[in-house]
Design a protein around this motif. Structure first.
Motif, short mmCIF file in Angstrom:
data_model
loop_
_atom_site.label_atom_id
_atom_site.label_comp_id
_atom_site.label_asym_id
_atom_site.label_seq_id
_atom_site.Cartn_x
_atom_site.Cartn_y
_atom_site.Cartn_z
N UNK A 1 -34.86 -76.41 20.07
CA UNK A 1 -33.47 -76.49 20.53
C UNK A 1 -32.57 -77.12 19.46
N UNK A 2 -33.07 -78.18 18.81
CA UNK A 2 -32.30 -78.82 17.75
C UNK A 2 -32.08 -77.87 16.58
N UNK A 3 -33.10 -77.08 16.25
CA UNK A 3 -32.97 -76.14 15.14
C UNK A 3 -31.96 -75.05 15.46
N UNK A 4 -32.00 -74.54 16.69
CA UNK A 4 -31.03 -73.52 17.08
C UNK A 4 -29.60 -74.06 17.03
N UNK A 5 -29.42 -75.30 17.51
CA UNK A 5 -28.10 -75.92 17.44
C UNK A 5 -27.66 -76.11 16.00
N UNK A 6 -28.59 -76.48 15.15
CA UNK A 6 -28.28 -76.67 13.72
C UNK A 6 -27.84 -75.34 13.09
N UNK A 7 -28.57 -74.27 13.40
CA UNK A 7 -28.21 -72.96 12.86
C UNK A 7 -26.82 -72.52 13.32
#
Length: 205
Positions: free
Chosen positions: A59-65
């Motif tokens: 989830x954090x990675x998707x938000x970062x992207x």
């Protein structure tokens, strides 16, 4: 002569030993089963924790992207906007030259190509004679009254406006005409008189 214990038979001691060994083995098996159950519960708990950690990381990675993509688009829009804004004076010169019939030959080809490119990048020209005056899009440089209009109207475009999407880069410089003072009042009076006549006619019938 020594007397042997009554009821005693050969092999009684080995049978007892076997019984003790069997009981010990069953106890060990029960303990092992209980230990395996605890280990399985611990493994399941750790798996659930690792799964939760992985889901949070995803989830954090998707938000970062998404944040990076949003920032990239914002930077691009700002860069394009700055470039287009710097080209507006050139477009003004082309417009004035076109009004004087000077956009011909090779200059016409270059000016047409430039206008096509800036349009593809999102720059839109606006401002037409006869459209209602909108202070969020127009800047009034001249003012007059006219009996030909019923609202504040742009009667002359002194300099076109430009925008990118919904963002105004430069308002259109216009001459504005307002309705002639008293003309609207007279029209309202005529309309009210007509309504009154209709009302009177209806009452007589």
């Amino acid at each position: 002569m020594t007397d042997k214990p009554r009821g005693g038979k050969p092999g009684d001691d080995s049978a007892a030993e076997e019984a003790v060994i069997k009981a010990a083995e069953e106890a060990a098996a029960a303990g092992a089963a209980e230990g395996a159950s605890e280990e399985l519960a611990t493994a399941k708990r750790e798996l659930a924790e690792r799964t939760g950690d992985l889901q949070r990381l995803q989830a954090e990675y998707q938000n970062y992207r998404k944040r990076v993509e949003r920032d990239r688009l914002t930077v691009r829009e700002i860069a394009v906007s700055n470039i287009l804004e710097s080209l507006i004076p050139v477009l003004d010169d082309i417009g004035r030259a076109r009004e004087h019939g000077e956009v011909t030959g090779g200059f016409k080809s270059v000016s047409d190509s430039l206008e096509t490119v800036v349009a593809k990048l999102g720059l839109q020209q606006f401002g037409k004679e006869g459209e209602p005056f909108d202070p969020t899009m127009h800047e009034a440089l001249m003012h007059s009254y006219s009996s030909d209009v019923t609202e504040d109207t742009c009667v002359q475009i002194l300099q076109p406006g430009y925008r990118i999407g919904e963002r105004i880069i430069r308002p259109a410089m216009v001459a504005v005409a307002e309705p002639q003072p008293g003309s609207q009042t007279a029209a309202d009076t005529d309309a009210k008189s007509g309504d009154a006549d209709k009302s009177d006619g209806g009452s007589d019938s």
